[in-house]
Design a protein around this motif. Structure first.
Motif, PDB file in Angstrom:
ATOM      1  N   ASP A  55      11.334  -3.579  14.477  1.00 57.27           N
ATOM      2  CA  ASP A  55      11.549  -4.588  13.433  1.00 57.27           C
ATOM      3  C   ASP A  55      13.000  -4.725  13.000  1.00 57.27           C
ATOM      4  O   ASP A  55      13.289  -5.331  11.970  1.00 57.27           O
ATOM      5  N   GLY A  56      13.919  -4.166  13.763  1.00 57.68           N
ATOM      6  CA  GLY A  56      15.323  -4.247  13.402  1.00 57.68           C
ATOM      7  C   GLY A  56      15.814  -3.075  12.575  1.00 57.68           C
ATOM      8  O   GLY A  56      16.999  -3.019  12.233  1.00 57.68           O
ATOM      9  N   THR A  57      14.934  -2.138  12.257  1.00 53.68           N
ATOM     10  CA  THR A  57      15.363  -0.938  11.545  1.00 53.68           C
ATOM     11  C   THR A  57      16.402  -0.197  12.377  1.00 53.68           C
ATOM     12  O   THR A  57      16.249  -0.044  13.583  1.00 53.68           O
ATOM     13  N   GLY A  58      17.462   0.268  11.732  1.00 53.84           N
ATOM     14  CA  GLY A  58      18.493   1.026  12.435  1.00 53.84           C
ATOM     15  C   GLY A  58      17.938   2.317  13.017  1.00 53.84           C
ATOM     16  O   GLY A  58      16.920   2.845  12.545  1.00 53.84           O
ATOM     17  N   PRO A  59      18.599   2.867  14.031  1.00 47.38           N
ATOM     18  CA  PRO A  59      18.049   4.024  14.735  1.00 47.38           C
ATOM     19  C   PRO A  59      18.318   5.373  14.088  1.00 47.38           C
ATOM     20  O   PRO A  59      17.731   6.375  14.494  1.00 47.38           O
ATOM     21  N   SER A  60      19.210   5.426  13.100  1.00 44.18           N
ATOM     22  CA  SER A  60      19.564   6.728  12.532  1.00 44.18           C
ATOM     23  C   SER A  60      18.436   7.282  11.671  1.00 44.18           C
ATOM     24  O   SER A  60      17.556   6.542  11.199  1.00 44.18           O
ATOM     25  N   VAL A  61      18.476   8.574  11.445  1.00 41.87           N
ATOM     26  CA  VAL A  61      17.474   9.214  10.587  1.00 41.87           C
ATOM     27  C   VAL A  61      17.495   8.624   9.175  1.00 41.87           C
ATOM     28  O   VAL A  61      16.433   8.283   8.630  1.00 41.87           O
ATOM     29  N   PRO A  62      18.660   8.443   8.534  1.00 39.09           N
ATOM     30  CA  PRO A  62      18.652   7.797   7.216  1.00 39.09           C
ATOM     31  C   PRO A  62      18.122   6.366   7.250  1.00 39.09           C
ATOM     32  O   PRO A  62      17.427   5.940   6.311  1.00 39.09           O
ATOM     33  N   ASP A  63      18.429   5.609   8.302  1.00 38.28           N
ATOM     34  CA  ASP A  63      17.888   4.249   8.416  1.00 38.28           C
ATOM     35  C   ASP A  63      16.364   4.277   8.477  1.00 38.28           C
ATOM     36  O   ASP A  63      15.676   3.466   7.831  1.00 38.28           O
ATOM     37  N   GLN A  64      15.825   5.199   9.276  1.00 37.13           N
ATOM     38  CA  GLN A  64      14.373   5.313   9.397  1.00 37.13           C
ATOM     39  C   GLN A  64      13.754   5.719   8.057  1.00 37.13           C
ATOM     40  O   GLN A  64      12.685   5.238   7.676  1.00 37.13           O
ATOM     41  N   ALA A  65      14.452   6.602   7.330  1.00 34.64           N
ATOM     42  CA  ALA A  65      13.946   7.020   6.016  1.00 34.64           C
ATOM     43  C   ALA A  65      13.899   5.841   5.052  1.00 34.64           C
ATOM     44  O   ALA A  65      12.948   5.707   4.265  1.00 34.64           O
ATOM     45  N   GLU A  66      14.900   4.979   5.091  1.00 29.05           N
ATOM     46  CA  GLU A  66      14.887   3.787   4.237  1.00 29.05           C
ATOM     47  C   GLU A  66      13.696   2.897   4.555  1.00 29.05           C
ATOM     48  O   GLU A  66      13.062   2.334   3.656  1.00 29.05           O
ATOM     49  N   ARG A  67      13.368   2.776   5.845  1.00 31.91           N
ATOM     50  CA  ARG A  67      12.214   1.943   6.223  1.00 31.91           C
ATOM     51  C   ARG A  67      10.910   2.556   5.731  1.00 31.91           C
ATOM     52  O   ARG A  67      10.003   1.849   5.273  1.00 31.91           O
ATOM     53  N   VAL A  68      10.800   3.879   5.800  1.00 33.85           N
ATOM     54  CA  VAL A  68       9.587   4.528   5.311  1.00 33.85           C
ATOM     55  C   VAL A  68       9.492   4.384   3.792  1.00 33.85           C
ATOM     56  O   VAL A  68       8.407   4.165   3.242  1.00 33.85           O
ATOM     57  N   ARG A  69      10.621   4.471   3.094  1.00 30.00           N
ATOM     58  CA  ARG A  69      10.592   4.257   1.649  1.00 30.00           C
ATOM     59  C   ARG A  69      10.113   2.838   1.324  1.00 30.00           C
ATOM     60  O   ARG A  69       9.321   2.648   0.383  1.00 30.00           O
ATOM     61  N   ALA A  70      10.561   1.846   2.103  1.00 28.26           N
ATOM     62  CA  ALA A  70      10.077   0.477   1.894  1.00 28.26           C
ATOM     63  C   ALA A  70       8.573   0.393   2.142  1.00 28.26           C
ATOM     64  O   ALA A  70       7.850  -0.323   1.447  1.00 28.26           O
ATOM     65  N   PHE A  71       8.087   1.153   3.120  1.00 21.48           N
ATOM     66  CA  PHE A  71       6.647   1.203   3.408  1.00 21.48           C
ATOM     67  C   PHE A  71       5.869   1.720   2.202  1.00 21.48           C
ATOM     68  O   PHE A  71       4.783   1.223   1.888  1.00 21.48           O
ATOM     69  N   PHE A  72       6.416   2.716   1.504  1.00 23.10           N
ATOM     70  CA  PHE A  72       5.760   3.205   0.289  1.00 23.10           C
ATOM     71  C   PHE A  72       5.518   2.041  -0.673  1.00 23.10           C
ATOM     72  O   PHE A  72       4.432   1.910  -1.252  1.00 23.10           O
ATOM     73  N   GLY A  73       6.539   1.222  -0.861  1.00 24.22           N
ATOM     74  CA  GLY A  73       6.397   0.089  -1.762  1.00 24.22           C
ATOM     75  C   GLY A  73       5.372  -0.912  -1.281  1.00 24.22           C
ATOM     76  O   GLY A  73       4.614  -1.483  -2.082  1.00 24.22           O
ATOM     77  N   GLU A  74       5.307  -1.120   0.036  1.00 22.01           N
ATOM     78  CA  GLU A  74       4.346  -2.069   0.598  1.00 22.01           C
ATOM     79  C   GLU A  74       2.910  -1.623   0.333  1.00 22.01           C
ATOM     80  O   GLU A  74       2.013  -2.454   0.163  1.00 22.01           O
ATOM     81  N   LEU A  75       2.675  -0.314   0.284  1.00 25.17           N
ATOM     82  CA  LEU A  75       1.337   0.215   0.024  1.00 25.17           C
ATOM     83  C   LEU A  75       1.113   0.544  -1.446  1.00 25.17           C
ATOM     84  O   LEU A  75       0.032   1.007  -1.820  1.00 25.17           O
ATOM     85  N   GLY A  76       2.113   0.317  -2.280  1.00 25.52           N
ATOM     86  CA  GLY A  76       1.977   0.641  -3.692  1.00 25.52           C
ATOM     87  C   GLY A  76       1.972   2.133  -3.977  1.00 25.52           C
ATOM     88  O   GLY A  76       1.386   2.591  -4.965  1.00 25.52           O
TER      89      GLY A  76
END
Length: 267
Positions: A55-76
């Motif tokens: 989905d365009g998420t950057g490949p670094s570990v911090p980039d992946q962590a940001e995407r997972v944090r956004a996922f938390f918000g998507e699931l409430g």
């Protein structure tokens, strides 16, 4: 942005499970039902792995962590517990750094390597990914055999004969086909865990199999030195991906490290 594919089971405190590079949610299958007896367990596929699109998420570990944090918000989800293996372990620690989780458990996490150890891990994974397609149609039959699983998975799993053959086939097929693999693997060049004091407000557990042949077990001592305030656990007889090596032991560590404060007080 496309949603991350995930599987959810159980009820209770939410616990998000994050796989390692080239893997997928199903790697947690040996422990999920046990965890789901006491937790609301959510196992995800990172972007570009498993069934989650790139989905365009950057490949670094911090980039992946940001995407997972956004996922938390998507699931409430508000500050769930998180556990991760390998690259997922690094992601779990970065989520703790962000203050985005109630607790973080890192199982054989990336980031505690020397440059030589990092290159060894990267090269091992890259060579495996390139050689597996050469086995072609014989690969499934090899993986259905305990001897074949031992030969092909011995660097990742200490007891490959305990691993389900069909699960092993799916795991290696997804390793070969993961579109995000190369970029994430190369991004390890720039990742070393740092500034442990930034995680002091979040309970952190680091667990390491003493038969880890990818991120060698000696890195666990480095993690202890770098993170003296974390809880450190050795997984005896377990490899880098310890899920089928000793499911009961791993599930127990994850349940204890993600216990609500009231449960910890009662222990």
């Amino acid at each position: 942005m496309p949603a991350l594919h995930h599987v959810r089971r159980g009820s209770g405190e939410p616990l998000v499970l994050v796989h390692g590079i080239g893997s997928q949610w199903r790697i947690w299958e040996p422990v999920m039902d046990r965890l789901a007896q006491e937790r609301d367990v959510i196992a995800i596929d990172l972007p570009g792995f498993g069934r989650s699109p790139h989905d365009g998420t950057g490949p670094s570990v911090p980039d992946q962590a940001e995407r997972v944090r956004a996922f938390f918000g998507e699931l409430g989800l508000e500050r769930p517990h998180v556990a991760g293996n390998s690259m997922g372990g690094g992601i779990a620690l970065e989520l703790a750094r962000m203050g985005a989780v109630a607790s973080a458990t890192a199982v054989s996490p990336v980031g505690f390597w020397t440059p030589r150890e990092r290159t060894f891990a990267q090269t091992s994974l890259q060579v495996s990914r390139r050689l597996l397609p050469l086995l072609g149609p014989v690969l499934p039959s090899l993986l259905r055999s305990p001897v074949g699983r031992t030969a092909l998975l011995g660097q990742l799993v200490a007891r490959p004969w305990r691993m389900d053959g069909e699960a092993a086939i799916e795991h290696l097929e997804l390793l070969v086909g993961a579109p995000a693999f190369d970029a994430c693997c190369e991004a390890f060049d720039d990742y070393t865990f740092h500034d442990a004091h930034q995680l002091d407000d979040v309970p952190v557990t680091v667990a390491w199999g003493d038969r880890d042949l990818l991120l060698l077990y000696r890195q666990a001592a480095r993690a202890r030195h770098v993170m003296p305030r974390a809880r450190h656990v050795t997984l005896p007889g377990c490899g880098h991906a310890p899920f089928s090596d000793d499911p009961a032991l791993l599930a127990g560590v994850l349940l204890e490290s993600s216990a609500p404060v009231a449960d910890v007080t009662a222990l």
